[in-house]
Design a protein around this motif. Structure first.
Motif, PDB file in Angstrom:
ATOM      1  N   UNK A 288       0.828  -1.207   0.000  1.00  0.00           N
ATOM      2  CA  UNK A 288       0.000   0.000   0.000  1.00  0.00           C
ATOM      3  C   UNK A 288       0.863   1.257   0.000  1.00  0.00           C
ATOM      4  N   UNK A 289       1.949   1.252   0.762  1.00  0.00           N
ATOM      5  CA  UNK A 289       2.850   2.405   0.777  1.00  0.00           C
ATOM      6  C   UNK A 289       3.499   2.623  -0.585  1.00  0.00           C
ATOM      7  N   UNK A 290       3.878   1.552  -1.251  1.00  0.00           N
ATOM      8  CA  UNK A 290       4.472   1.671  -2.583  1.00  0.00           C
ATOM      9  C   UNK A 290       3.433   2.173  -3.582  1.00  0.00           C
ATOM     10  N   UNK A 291       2.221   1.635  -3.521  1.00  0.00           N
ATOM     11  CA  UNK A 291       1.156   2.115  -4.410  1.00  0.00           C
ATOM     12  C   UNK A 291       0.852   3.586  -4.156  1.00  0.00           C
ATOM     13  N   UNK A 292       0.863   3.985  -2.897  1.00  0.00           N
ATOM     14  CA  UNK A 292       0.601   5.386  -2.558  1.00  0.00           C
ATOM     15  C   UNK A 292       1.677   6.293  -3.126  1.00  0.00           C
TER      16      UNK A 292
ATOM     17  N   UNK B 163      -5.983   3.139   0.343  1.00  0.00           N
ATOM     18  CA  UNK B 163      -5.791   1.958  -0.515  1.00  0.00           C
ATOM     19  C   UNK B 163      -6.153   0.691   0.242  1.00  0.00           C
ATOM     20  N   UNK B 164      -5.697   0.577   1.479  1.00  0.00           N
ATOM     21  CA  UNK B 164      -5.987  -0.628   2.272  1.00  0.00           C
ATOM     22  C   UNK B 164      -7.465  -0.743   2.613  1.00  0.00           C
ATOM     23  N   UNK B 165      -8.163   0.365   2.721  1.00  0.00           N
ATOM     24  CA  UNK B 165      -9.567   0.351   3.105  1.00  0.00           C
ATOM     25  C   UNK B 165     -10.523   0.319   1.928  1.00  0.00           C
ATOM     26  N   UNK B 166      -9.999   0.187   0.719  1.00  0.00           N
ATOM     27  CA  UNK B 166     -10.840   0.256  -0.466  1.00  0.00           C
ATOM     28  C   UNK B 166     -10.591  -0.940  -1.363  1.00  0.00           C
ATOM     29  N   UNK B 167     -11.614  -1.321  -2.093  1.00  0.00           N
ATOM     30  CA  UNK B 167     -11.434  -2.370  -3.094  1.00  0.00           C
ATOM     31  C   UNK B 167     -11.390  -1.765  -4.497  1.00  0.00           C
ATOM     32  N   UNK B 168     -11.235  -0.454  -4.564  1.00  0.00           N
ATOM     33  CA  UNK B 168     -11.229   0.237  -5.855  1.00  0.00           C
ATOM     34  C   UNK B 168      -9.837   0.264  -6.460  1.00  0.00           C
ATOM     35  N   UNK B 169      -8.801   0.368  -5.639  1.00  0.00           N
ATOM     36  CA  UNK B 169      -7.451   0.515  -6.155  1.00  0.00           C
ATOM     37  C   UNK B 169      -6.911  -0.768  -6.721  1.00  0.00           C
TER      38      UNK B 169
END
Length: 118
Positions: free
Chosen positions: A47-51, A112-118
């Motif tokens: 998630x940190x890398x995606x962010x 990102x961690x709280x969503x299923x959209x990313x």
């Protein structure tokens, strides 16, 4: 396969502005962070890398501090408004990542961690 965070400032292989330990500290002081605190270290790292990738899609003023750095921060000539400076402004350091950028990365990772959209 587990991912590895590389938060080297101005690095040629960096993929994050913050290390996992720094993000853990950030979320230790934040309310409503269970999507992050309840995740595995591997998911937190992803998630940190995606962010970071999402933040680096933005257009920023100034120029990269080092021409070979892979991430957009640190940067030259980025003014910071601050009443403590004689003329009301100064510049972000070119040898470190502004805390504002690190905080934004953490907040984006939480989304990102709280969503299923990313």
């Amino acid at each position: 396969m587990p991912v590895t965070i590389d938060a080297t400032v101005s690095g040629t292989t960096s993929n994050s502005y913050v290390l996992l330990a720094a993000a853990d500290t950030y979320f230790g002081n934040r309310l409503y962070a269970t999507d992050y605190t309840g995740a595995s270290n591997d998911d937190k790292s992803r998630a940190l890398i995606m962010a970071t990738q999402r933040i680096d899609q933005e257009g920023f003023v100034g120029t990269r501090a080092v021409s070979t750095q892979v991430l957009k921060w640190p940067r030259y000539n980025v003014a910071i408004a601050n009443e403590s400076y004689a003329y009301g402004w100064g510049y972000y350091a070119v040898d470190s990542i502004p805390q504002l950028v690190k905080d934004a990365q953490c907040e984006m990772a939480l989304l990102i961690l709280g969503s299923d959209v990313f």
